[in-house]
Write an enzyme that holds these catalytic residues in place. Structure first.
Site, mmCIF file in Angstrom:
data_model
loop_
_atom_site.group_PDB
_atom_site.id
_atom_site.type_symbol
_atom_site.label_atom_id
_atom_site.label_comp_id
_atom_site.label_asym_id
_atom_site.label_seq_id
_atom_site.Cartn_x
_atom_site.Cartn_y
_atom_site.Cartn_z
ATOM 1 N N ASP A 139 -46.805 -64.681 -2.156
ATOM 2 C CA ASP A 139 -46.696 -63.289 -2.743
ATOM 3 C C ASP A 139 -48.235 -62.958 -3.503
ATOM 4 O OD1 ASP A 139 -45.501 -60.895 -3.435
ATOM 5 O OD2 ASP A 139 -44.721 -61.483 -5.221
ATOM 6 N N CYS A 193 -27.227 -54.935 9.712
ATOM 7 C CA CYS A 193 -26.802 -53.866 8.689
ATOM 8 C C CYS A 193 -25.873 -52.964 9.217
ATOM 9 C CB CYS A 193 -28.159 -53.063 8.239
ATOM 10 S SG CYS A 193 -29.118 -53.828 7.216
ATOM 11 N N CYS A 203 -29.387 -46.123 -4.719
ATOM 12 C CA CYS A 203 -30.883 -46.193 -5.199
ATOM 13 C C CYS A 203 -30.711 -44.773 -6.201
ATOM 14 C CB CYS A 203 -31.879 -45.823 -4.163
ATOM 15 S SG CYS A 203 -33.598 -45.625 -4.916
ATOM 16 N N CYS A 246 -35.486 -53.501 -10.624
ATOM 17 C CA CYS A 246 -34.206 -52.725 -10.354
ATOM 18 C C CYS A 246 -33.479 -53.725 -9.215
ATOM 19 C CB CYS A 246 -34.396 -51.308 -9.991
ATOM 20 S SG CYS A 246 -32.979 -50.575 -9.642
#
Length: 353
Positions: A139, A193, A203, A246
């Protein structure tokens, strides 16, 4: 350097060593470039969906291809460390006087934990194959860990753009080891998915213009962590009591039912005081207090001012007028962004009194 059955044996022992060091998932991808990966990156950047994350727009060729960053690389060892939570990440949604901190930031800084394990695994590999070269990343470099994780078969990029694992759900910290060893790559993971759009519907700020694409400028994680200025008014009410990150799109993924919290690396367990902190306690933090509370935490990197700005938005959404005496002094804060957020919060609380 390593041939035939010897490299197959090395792969098996590498996976065992990775798991011993705390990684829950390991796979191997080619270090060669993927044109489609690069095209998607360029398109996303061209649309400005990265917001003010200017570092995403730099070193694009290196980000798009491991060999663009390090031409000698032959293979990428993609690794995932589980941080699957024991508690429901959405449990505090209705607790307006409590603050919500993303699951990944409730424990110690994952950069330190993951990098320590990556370095240990890299040392092991070099000892096993003298002359081999390695570079480790977590990262902090132009490395696309999520597409590489998909290419290495440890999961797939879901419609929320994060990596999803059939065994670990959406709860994996990702790291990578680039190496000059030419391993045979694993098969890429298939997209699982299906017709599910739970993450898109969850969201609160409609940050997904279409499946598999995120507009960071609308994302609460971006707004509370990367964005330095005032929070745009159109997103303030939707932020609710989220003060750092979140989890909504991750938490609703059906694949999480297979994720076991027992698989989580114990070094990443949440600190009790960050699981459900009270807004009133956080609003009084000065710089020294902020640094003490978040020592060893990824939250420390955003600084006191940005953090208190986030807490003020949550306070304004709390409908708790008892927070007004804590908010009011911040209207005169030396930081203009904090002062503006406090002015807004005070107005919202006055209306709810």
């Amino acid at each position: 350097m390593v041939n035939g059955g010897a490299i197959d044996d090395l792969r098996a022992r590498l996976a065992d060593e990775a798991r011993r060091l705390g990684f829950a998932a390991v796979g191997i991808a080619s270090a060669a470039g993927d044109p489609l990966r690069g095209e998607r990156l360029v398109q996303w950047l061209g649309e400005g969906a990265h917001g003010t994350m200017e570092w995403m727009d730099r070193r694009v060729e290196e980000r798009a291809s491991p060999q663009g960053l390090w031409p000698a690389a032959r293979s990428v060892i993609a690794l995932g460390m589980s941080y699957a939570p024991e508690a429901d990440p959405l449990a505090l949604a209705g607790e307006r006087s409590a603050a919500r901190i993303s699951v990944y930031a409730q424990g110690r800084d994952y950069h330190d934990t993951v990098k320590k394990a990556l370095k240990a695994l890299a040392r092991w590999l070099v000892a096993e194959v003298p002359g081999a070269e390695v570079k480790v990343f977590v990262d902090t470099a132009p490395v696309m860990e999520k597409p590489l994780g998909e290419a290495a078969g440890i999961g797939w990029q879901g419609k929320h753009t994060n990596l999803v694992s059939r065994q670990h759900g959406s709860w994996l910290f990702l790291g990578a080891i680039y190496t000059t060893i030419a391993f045979a790559p694993d098969a890429p993971h298939a997209d699982r998915c299906g017709n599910c759009d739970a993450c898109q519907r969850a969201c609160p700020t409609d940050a997904f213009p279409r499946p598999y694409q995120l507009d960071a400028r609308r994302c609460i994680s971006y707004l509370t962590i990367e964005h330095a200025g005032p929070i745009p008014h159109e997103f303030r009410k939707a932020m609710g009591n989220r003060i750092y990150g979140c989890d909504d799109c991750l938490a609703v993924c059906p694949w999480n039912k297979f994720a076991e919290s027992a698989a989580a690396n114990r070094a990443l367990l949440p600190r009790a005081e960050l699981a459900a902190p009270r807004l009133g306690d956080l609003l009084t933090l000065d710089d020294a207090g902020f640094r003490r509370l978040f020592s060893g935490s990824p939250i420390k990197r955003i600084g006191r001012n940005r953090f208190v700005r986030n807490c003020l938005i949550a306070a304004g959404n709390s409908d708790d007028p008892s927070l007004l005496p804590l908010v009011d002094p911040l209207r005169r804060d030396p930081d203009p962004v904090v002062a503006e957020a406090a002015e807004w919060a005070a107005g919202e609380l006055a209306r709810s009194a």
